[in-house]
Scaffold this active site. Structure first.
Site, PDB file in Angstrom:
ATOM      1  N   ASP A  72      -0.443   3.985  -7.798  1.00  0.00           N
ATOM      2  CA  ASP A  72      -1.755   3.597  -8.329  1.00  0.00           C
ATOM      3  C   ASP A  72      -2.527   4.799  -8.836  1.00  0.00           C
ATOM      4  O   ASP A  72      -2.334   5.920  -8.379  1.00  0.00           O
ATOM      5  CB  ASP A  72      -2.581   2.892  -7.256  1.00  0.00           C
ATOM      6  N   TYR A 100       4.482   7.654   3.006  1.00  0.00           N
ATOM      7  CA  TYR A 100       3.094   7.802   2.582  1.00  0.00           C
ATOM      8  C   TYR A 100       2.239   8.314   3.732  1.00  0.00           C
ATOM      9  O   TYR A 100       2.518   8.045   4.902  1.00  0.00           O
ATOM     10  CB  TYR A 100       2.507   6.456   2.140  1.00  0.00           C
ATOM     11  N   ASP A 114      -8.924  -1.057  -1.686  1.00  0.00           N
ATOM     12  CA  ASP A 114      -9.030   0.401  -1.632  1.00  0.00           C
ATOM     13  C   ASP A 114     -10.428   0.838  -2.059  1.00  0.00           C
ATOM     14  O   ASP A 114     -11.300   0.005  -2.337  1.00  0.00           O
ATOM     15  CB  ASP A 114      -7.938   1.089  -2.469  1.00  0.00           C
ATOM     16  N   ARG A 207      -1.981  -0.611   0.848  1.00  0.00           N
ATOM     17  CA  ARG A 207      -3.333  -1.206   0.843  1.00  0.00           C
ATOM     18  C   ARG A 207      -3.386  -2.456   1.702  1.00  0.00           C
ATOM     19  O   ARG A 207      -4.324  -2.683   2.475  1.00  0.00           O
ATOM     20  CB  ARG A 207      -3.737  -1.579  -0.587  1.00  0.00           C
TER      21      ARG A 207
END
Length: 286
Positions: A72, A100, A114, A207
């Site tokens: 993203d 991540y 987010d 997310r």
């Protein structure tokens, strides 16, 4: 010896080297640009270095280059790039494991899940302890079902859900789908912020994980920051080339170095996803 040709155009030495590049390498995607934007910038820089025009479709079509999984725009980290015959290997990268580091915020929910979205809900979080959070994480480890976010790269009728949402179109949530979490750990807990390390398979949205953790704790949560630290065998620290290294020679060296990495990717971490081209977490997601 005659110079090599591409699309009927005689190539100089730099261009010949560029078009001979083949394989997988990794670049660093900063916060801000989309993954497609980073790829286009990389392509423009390489073609410019080779002394070739970038303003015609013909030239852009000749250089085969693509990325192996959307990150993203608000996220940063490893973006795997395939060039030449390496573009045929990107499907494996889409389904492969990723790591991540995510920072979540307790007590607030947004429409995008987010920090880029509008706040949709606020709830108290003072009662939540570090132990509560650690206990909840166990429920999100292994093979689980996950509902993808509405603001995502998944598509409906050929268009991204995020694009339809921004136009104000009514979009139904995609059904929950199976995803895999290899490991999930709490690295820091400083309410309202908490930091997670996640290793997951393809099609996973960090997310959604952060949002679901908030719900499980009887509050709400949204992702504040996301960094992809590893994708397949490519790590952020060792392999991701920053923009100042986006040159033909640097990429050639990286391709040579990274060739030895590829056979080492554990086969059990290569998952086939229903939507292999849509693995971004808005976190870039992924």
């Amino acid at each position: 010896m005659a110079a090599r040709e591409a699309g009927g155009v005689v190539l100089g030495r730099a261009a010949e080297k560029l078009f001979s590049l083949s394989g997988l390498f990794a670049v660093y995607k900063p916060k801000g640009p989309t993954s497609a934007g980073v790829l286009n910038l990389l392509k423009e820089k390489l073609l410019a270095e080779a002394g070739m025009q970038t303003n015609t479709n013909k030239r852009n079509q000749v250089l085969k280059i693509g990325h192996g999984g959307t990150l993203d725009s608000a996220a940063e980290g490893v973006l795997v790039i395939g060039i030449g015959k390496g573009t045929k290997m990107l499907g494996t990268m889409l389904a492969g494991s990723k790591k991540y580091t995510a920072i979540g915020l307790l007590g607030k929910a947004t429409d995008t899940l987010d920090a880029t979205g509008q706040v949709t809900e606020e709830k108290p979080y003072d009662q939540i302890t570090k132990g509560d959070l650690e206990n909840v994480l166990q429920k999100f480890t292994g093979d689980i079902m996950q509902v993808p976010p509405l603001y995502s790269a998944l598509k409906k009728d050929g268009e991204r859900l995020s694009t339809l949402m921004k136009r104000g179109r009514a979009v139904e949530a995609k059904p929950a789908r199976p995803v895999r979490v290899y490991s999930l750990s709490l690295q820091r807990f400083q309410p309202p912020l908490f930091t997670l390390d996640v290793e997951c398979g393809g099609g996973f949205y960090v997310r959604s994980l952060v949002s679901d953790i908030g719900k499980e704790l009887s509050t709400c949560a949204t992702m504040q920051e996301l960094t992809r630290t590893k994708h397949g065998p490519f790590t952020l620290e060792e392999h991701a080339l920053h923009e100042d290294k986006w040159t033909i020679d640097e990429i050639a060296r990286s391709l040579e170095h990274c060739t030895s990495l590829l056979p080492g990717e554990p086969s059990h971490k290569k998952l086939k996803t229903e939507h292999p081209g849509e693995t971004a977490v808005s976190c870039e997601d992924k």
